[in-house]
Scaffold this motif. Structure first.
Motif, PDB file in Angstrom:
ATOM      1  N   CYS A  82       0.850  -1.184   0.000  1.00 31.73           N
ATOM      2  CA  CYS A  82       0.000   0.000   0.000  1.00 31.73           C
ATOM      3  C   CYS A  82       0.886   1.235   0.000  1.00 31.73           C
ATOM      4  O   CYS A  82       2.110   1.141   0.154  1.00 31.73           O
ATOM      5  CB  CYS A  82      -0.913   0.002   1.231  1.00 31.73           C
ATOM      6  SG  CYS A  82      -0.005  -0.016   2.806  1.00 31.73           S
ATOM      7  N   ASP A  83       0.264   2.382  -0.147  1.00 28.79           N
ATOM      8  CA  ASP A  83       1.014   3.625  -0.024  1.00 28.79           C
ATOM      9  C   ASP A  83       1.297   3.943   1.439  1.00 28.79           C
ATOM     10  O   ASP A  83       2.428   4.229   1.818  1.00 28.79           O
ATOM     11  CB  ASP A  83       0.236   4.779  -0.664  1.00 28.79           C
ATOM     12  CG  ASP A  83       0.216   4.669  -2.186  1.00 28.79           C
ATOM     13  OD1 ASP A  83       1.295   4.469  -2.773  1.00 28.79           O
ATOM     14  OD2 ASP A  83      -0.868   4.773  -2.779  1.00 28.79           O
ATOM     15  N   ILE A  84       0.242   3.897   2.277  1.00 31.45           N
ATOM     16  CA  ILE A  84       0.406   4.189   3.698  1.00 31.45           C
ATOM     17  C   ILE A  84      -0.330   3.134   4.513  1.00 31.45           C
ATOM     18  O   ILE A  84      -1.495   2.829   4.258  1.00 31.45           O
ATOM     19  CB  ILE A  84      -0.110   5.594   4.055  1.00 31.45           C
ATOM     20  CG1 ILE A  84       0.726   6.657   3.356  1.00 31.45           C
ATOM     21  CG2 ILE A  84      -0.085   5.822   5.564  1.00 31.45           C
ATOM     22  CD1 ILE A  84       0.332   8.082   3.687  1.00 31.45           C
ATOM     23  N   LEU A  85       0.368   2.588   5.493  1.00 32.97           N
ATOM     24  CA  LEU A  85      -0.214   1.646   6.449  1.00 32.97           C
ATOM     25  C   LEU A  85      -0.506   2.417   7.737  1.00 32.97           C
ATOM     26  O   LEU A  85       0.377   3.083   8.281  1.00 32.97           O
ATOM     27  CB  LEU A  85       0.760   0.499   6.731  1.00 32.97           C
ATOM     28  CG  LEU A  85       0.380  -0.453   7.874  1.00 32.97           C
ATOM     29  CD1 LEU A  85      -0.907  -1.210   7.535  1.00 32.97           C
ATOM     30  CD2 LEU A  85       1.520  -1.427   8.168  1.00 32.97           C
ATOM     31  N   ILE A  86      -1.742   2.315   8.229  1.00 31.65           N
ATOM     32  CA  ILE A  86      -2.156   3.003   9.453  1.00 31.65           C
ATOM     33  C   ILE A  86      -2.478   1.958  10.506  1.00 31.65           C
ATOM     34  O   ILE A  86      -3.289   1.047  10.280  1.00 31.65           O
ATOM     35  CB  ILE A  86      -3.367   3.909   9.195  1.00 31.65           C
ATOM     36  CG1 ILE A  86      -2.974   5.019   8.209  1.00 31.65           C
ATOM     37  CG2 ILE A  86      -3.896   4.508  10.490  1.00 31.65           C
ATOM     38  CD1 ILE A  86      -4.133   5.880   7.754  1.00 31.65           C
ATOM     39  N   LEU A  87      -1.834   2.071  11.659  1.00 32.53           N
ATOM     40  CA  LEU A  87      -2.037   1.139  12.760  1.00 32.53           C
ATOM     41  C   LEU A  87      -3.048   1.728  13.740  1.00 32.53           C
ATOM     42  O   LEU A  87      -2.853   2.815  14.257  1.00 32.53           O
ATOM     43  CB  LEU A  87      -0.706   0.873  13.483  1.00 32.53           C
ATOM     44  CG  LEU A  87       0.459   0.418  12.598  1.00 32.53           C
ATOM     45  CD1 LEU A  87       1.742   0.315  13.420  1.00 32.53           C
ATOM     46  CD2 LEU A  87       0.136  -0.913  11.924  1.00 32.53           C
ATOM     47  N   GLY A  88      -4.121   0.985  14.012  1.00 33.46           N
ATOM     48  CA  GLY A  88      -5.161   1.463  14.905  1.00 33.46           C
ATOM     49  C   GLY A  88      -6.456   1.674  14.159  1.00 33.46           C
ATOM     50  O   GLY A  88      -6.492   1.681  12.920  1.00 33.46           O
ATOM     51  N   LEU A 116      -4.133   1.490   3.767  1.00 31.79           N
ATOM     52  CA  LEU A 116      -4.497   0.248   4.457  1.00 31.79           C
ATOM     53  C   LEU A 116      -4.510   0.502   5.964  1.00 31.79           C
ATOM     54  O   LEU A 116      -3.521   0.969   6.525  1.00 31.79           O
ATOM     55  CB  LEU A 116      -3.500  -0.857   4.115  1.00 31.79           C
ATOM     56  CG  LEU A 116      -3.760  -2.231   4.766  1.00 31.79           C
ATOM     57  CD1 LEU A 116      -5.080  -2.820   4.278  1.00 31.79           C
ATOM     58  CD2 LEU A 116      -2.605  -3.182   4.458  1.00 31.79           C
ATOM     59  N   LEU A 117      -5.628   0.216   6.617  1.00 25.83           N
ATOM     60  CA  LEU A 117      -5.764   0.383   8.057  1.00 25.83           C
ATOM     61  C   LEU A 117      -5.751  -0.992   8.705  1.00 25.83           C
ATOM     62  O   LEU A 117      -6.493  -1.882   8.286  1.00 25.83           O
ATOM     63  CB  LEU A 117      -7.058   1.135   8.371  1.00 25.83           C
ATOM     64  CG  LEU A 117      -7.310   1.528   9.824  1.00 25.83           C
ATOM     65  CD1 LEU A 117      -8.036   2.863   9.899  1.00 25.83           C
ATOM     66  CD2 LEU A 117      -8.145   0.450  10.528  1.00 25.83           C
ATOM     67  N   ALA A 118      -4.917  -1.168   9.735  1.00 26.46           N
ATOM     68  CA  ALA A 118      -4.745  -2.484  10.364  1.00 26.46           C
ATOM     69  C   ALA A 118      -5.108  -2.449  11.839  1.00 26.46           C
ATOM     70  O   ALA A 118      -4.557  -1.651  12.602  1.00 26.46           O
ATOM     71  CB  ALA A 118      -3.297  -2.953  10.204  1.00 26.46           C
ATOM     72  N   ASP A 119      -6.047  -3.294  12.228  1.00 26.86           N
ATOM     73  CA  ASP A 119      -6.401  -3.451  13.638  1.00 26.86           C
ATOM     74  C   ASP A 119      -7.271  -4.687  13.775  1.00 26.86           C
ATOM     75  O   ASP A 119      -8.330  -4.791  13.144  1.00 26.86           O
ATOM     76  CB  ASP A 119      -7.160  -2.220  14.144  1.00 26.86           C
ATOM     77  CG  ASP A 119      -7.383  -2.247  15.650  1.00 26.86           C
ATOM     78  OD1 ASP A 119      -7.041  -3.252  16.290  1.00 26.86           O
ATOM     79  OD2 ASP A 119      -7.907  -1.253  16.184  1.00 26.86           O
ATOM     80  N   SER A 120      -6.852  -5.626  14.594  1.00 28.05           N
ATOM     81  CA  SER A 120      -7.648  -6.829  14.803  1.00 28.05           C
ATOM     82  C   SER A 120      -8.945  -6.519  15.552  1.00 28.05           C
ATOM     83  O   SER A 120      -9.881  -7.310  15.540  1.00 28.05           O
ATOM     84  CB  SER A 120      -6.836  -7.881  15.575  1.00 28.05           C
ATOM     85  OG  SER A 120      -6.517  -7.405  16.868  1.00 28.05           O
ATOM     86  N   ARG A 215      -7.698  -6.989   9.409  1.00 26.55           N
ATOM     87  CA  ARG A 215      -7.916  -7.227  10.836  1.00 26.55           C
ATOM     88  C   ARG A 215      -6.723  -7.983  11.412  1.00 26.55           C
ATOM     89  O   ARG A 215      -6.750  -9.198  11.580  1.00 26.55           O
ATOM     90  CB  ARG A 215      -9.233  -7.957  11.039  1.00 26.55           C
ATOM     91  CG  ARG A 215     -10.432  -7.054  10.752  1.00 26.55           C
ATOM     92  CD  ARG A 215     -11.720  -7.813  10.554  1.00 26.55           C
ATOM     93  NE  ARG A 215     -12.878  -6.932  10.448  1.00 26.55           N
ATOM     94  CZ  ARG A 215     -13.210  -6.239   9.353  1.00 26.55           C
ATOM     95  NH1 ARG A 215     -12.452  -6.347   8.262  1.00 26.55           N
ATOM     96  NH2 ARG A 215     -14.264  -5.453   9.341  1.00 26.55           N
ATOM     97  N   ALA A 216      -5.690  -7.219  11.681  1.00 24.75           N
ATOM     98  CA  ALA A 216      -4.447  -7.782  12.217  1.00 24.75           C
ATOM     99  C   ALA A 216      -3.679  -6.674  12.930  1.00 24.75           C
ATOM    100  O   ALA A 216      -3.887  -5.490  12.665  1.00 24.75           O
ATOM    101  CB  ALA A 216      -3.598  -8.384  11.099  1.00 24.75           C
ATOM    102  N   ASN A 217      -2.772  -7.069  13.836  1.00 26.90           N
ATOM    103  CA  ASN A 217      -2.004  -6.125  14.648  1.00 26.90           C
ATOM    104  C   ASN A 217      -0.520  -6.197  14.347  1.00 26.90           C
ATOM    105  O   ASN A 217      -0.005  -7.270  13.982  1.00 26.90           O
ATOM    106  CB  ASN A 217      -2.169  -6.432  16.140  1.00 26.90           C
ATOM    107  CG  ASN A 217      -3.583  -6.217  16.630  1.00 26.90           C
ATOM    108  OD1 ASN A 217      -4.390  -5.579  15.955  1.00 26.90           O
ATOM    109  ND2 ASN A 217      -3.886  -6.752  17.803  1.00 26.90           N
TER     110      ASN A 217
END
Length: 612
Positions: A82-88, A116-120, A215-217
């Motif tokens: 992705c261009d930007i990965l966002i955690l939370g 892309l936003l990542a948070d389980s 949906r991952a951390n």
């Protein structure tokens, strides 16, 4: 210099707590049961409790491993880029993801970004109750609609109060029952509606965003700037970053991103705070709240819950007349004050929250809960049902993020929360616009440089002028922490007697929010400070002046720098290009030229030559 500090002193005022309930990326506490002790029978009858859970750690903190190199021992089962990965996935994460993935009309010539936003825990509801000033919320709506074509729906606000009340009686000849009414509307955010609004349409019918969700951390902990454990879990290179994410089912995904933004909260594991410059440890706002139904069968006036007008939001009730005179409870409440924050909702429903504005160390949750129950019983408010119970924990102040980090902290991870009030939601959502603009600009630059992009993002959050304004508010938090209940009553009574543009600007404390122009320069802060001191009761004013002088001596430059022009501005986060040429180029070029004219390689003088 002391004279300068004293002049500066007249300005550095504490803030008030136009307390904003914690944003989702602010770490909070929740219990799995309604109470550890029975509730007073005189106050609560037949109560049923639904408790919302709030983790004590960021939602993205997963168990780590001791493997030497995780990328080798645990091969990823999936790959993504992705261009930007966002955690939370709290308000900070979804706000910045929404704006970055937008297609602003004025930027049609630029490419759309893959966010892309990542948070389980992406599907978990947001627990806190959010309160905002109406004019601040409108400024955010205008920004999202007009600059990013991302409208915030009317449904995001579920209650509007045209009046805001405060109670500071009991000191300085202010009658206990006296109500201070502020002519400024206040709103309650519908957290579920806002959460859906800031989601992709694929995740919610109400969503307006265009980002993707996994949906991952992350499973990393920073051990030094841009170094992480376990090895291989986050790896930076000249083009971007590789991150390992782990789902609840155990699947590992390697994500390749040009940049990573961390929105996992104040106590982030991947964004380090600056420990090389002097800074004061954070204070903590602690609150115990209940969303309750009240028995009104014996109410003498159904337009009120006790003293709280149903058509007004009660921002502060700092009275202590609910404790017996001379009691240990009264003594504790005077030394470590708390106030009631009350949001009347529809019919007989109301949100009560007993709040410790800021303290170091934090006041206990049990103490806040006990005081809440005692206050409600004294006011004759009978609660029949508790729908939710909230335990609010907000670190305030403390160090800013360390410089030269490739992972961009945002929201709580960047310490955006107001250091003397606890306000965060509007500041974060407004700041998301500035960060999104600079990152879109960098990502559309043919000469992509992730270090430059990260530095520009941090500088959009903490520019030198923003840091100077924050330093002013940090002193405010320190002053508030040393006050007893008498000092706080006098402080806030004087604060709200200022013209609204002055006190409103201090509570906002962020570029783009209404009235901030009254605090964003050293001169405006000086004017605010002098005006404020003139409104305070004499004992509080003298205490403030003494505190300013002492703080300027012990803490050095930050406070005088924030209210005078003599010391310049703090260092910011602006990008500084690394030198590619080292040493004295002329000397080295001369040496090469001289050597190139030699037929033989020079040798040391012979011993016979040295003896002559």
């Amino acid at each position: 210099m002391l004279a300068v500090a004293i002049i500066a002193a007249l300005t550095a005022f504490p803030s008030t707590n136009a307390f904003l309930l914690p944003a989702s990326d602010i770490t909070s506490l929740k219990k799995s049961t309604a109470s550890t002790q029975p509730l007073p029978a005189a106050t609560f009858r037949n109560h049923a409790v639904k408790t919302r859970r709030i983790n004590t750690q960021s939602t993205l903190h997963a168990t780590t491993t001791t493997t030497a190199d995780l990328s080798q021992s645990t091969p990823p089962t999936n790959k993504d880029q992705c261009d930007i990965l966002i955690l939370g996935s709290g308000p900070a994460a979804r706000s910045i993801a929404t704006l970055l993935s937008s297609s602003p009309q004025q930027q049609q010539s630029t490419k759309n970004l893959d966010i892309l936003l990542a948070d389980s825990n992406y599907d978990r509801p947001w627990p806190p109750n959010y309160g905002v000033w109406q004019d601040e919320w409108q400024s955010i709506r205008d920004l999202y609609q007009n600059s990013f074509d991302m409208p915030l729906n009317d449904a995001c606000i579920d209650r509007l109060w045209l009046k805001t009340d405060c109670f500071f009686g009991g000191s300085f000849d202010i009658p206990v029952e006296e109500r201070m009414r502020l002519d400024r509307p206040y709103c309650r955010v519908d957290r579920d509606a806002l959460r859906r609004n800031l989601s992709p349409k694929s995740e919610s019918e109400e969503g307006v965003a265009n980002y993707r969700v996994v949906r991952a951390n992350h499973i990393s902990r920073a051990t030094a700037v841009n170094i992480y454990s376990p090895a291989g879990s986050i790896v930076h290179d000249e083009d971007g970053t590789s991150v390992l994410l782990k789902s609840k089912e155990g699947e590992v995904t390697r994500v390749r991103a040009k940049l990573v933004i961390d929105c996992t909260g104040h106590e982030s594991k991947v964004v380090l705070k600056d420990d090389r410059c002097k800074s004061i440890p954070p204070g903590f706002q602690i609150a115990y709240g209940i969303l309750a139904e009240v028995d009104e069968s014996n109410s003498p006036n159904r337009d009120f819950f006790g003293p709280y007008d149903k058509e007004a939001m009660t921002l502060f009730d700092y009275r202590t007349d609910h404790f017996p005179e001379g009691s240990n409870e009264l003594n504790k409440a005077e030394r470590a004050p708390t106030f009631m924050y009350a949001m009347p909702l529809k019919d007989n429903r109301i949100f009560f929250e007993e709040t410790s504005l800021v303290a170091r160390p934090a006041l206990s949750f049990q103490e806040c809960k006990d005081r809440c129950m005692t206050r409600l019983k004294h006011l004759g408010i009978s609660v029949t049902n508790i729908e939710e119970e909230e335990f609010c924990y907000i670190p305030m102040g403390g160090p800013l993020p360390a410089k030269d980090q490739r992972v961009v902290g945002f929201g709580g991870a960047a310490a955006i929360v107001h250091p003397s009030t606890g306000y965060n939601l509007c500041r974060t959502m407004m700041c998301a616009g500035d960060v999104a603009k600079v990152l879109r600009d960098e990502l559309n630059n043919a000469n992509w440089n992730p270090d430059k992009a990260a530095a520009r993002a941090y500088d959009a959050i903490w520019s030198p002028t923003n840091i100077a304004q924050r330093n002013f508010a940090v002193f405010g938090g320190e002053f508030l922490m040393k006050q007893n209940v008498v000092g706080l009553r006098g402080f806030f009574d004087g604060f709200f007697k200022l013209p609204l543009p002055l006190w409103g600007g201090f509570l906002a404390g962020w570029p783009g929010l209404p009235n901030n122009e009254n605090h964003e320069t050293w001169w405006s802060r000086l004017v605010f400070g002098l005006s404020f001191v003139s409104k305070l009761p004499l004992p509080v004013a003298l205490d403030m002046l003494g505190s300013i002088a002492a703080y300027s001596i012990t803490e050095g430059v930050p406070l005088p720098q924030s209210v005078t022009p003599f010391l310049g501005l703090p260092d910011g986060y602006g990008y500084k290009e690394k030198k590619t040429v080292l040493g004295d180029v002329a000397a080295k070029a001369e040496a090469r030229k001289m050597l190139s004219g030699q037929e033989a390689i020079p040798v040391d003088f012979e011993s016979s030559t040295l003896s002559q």
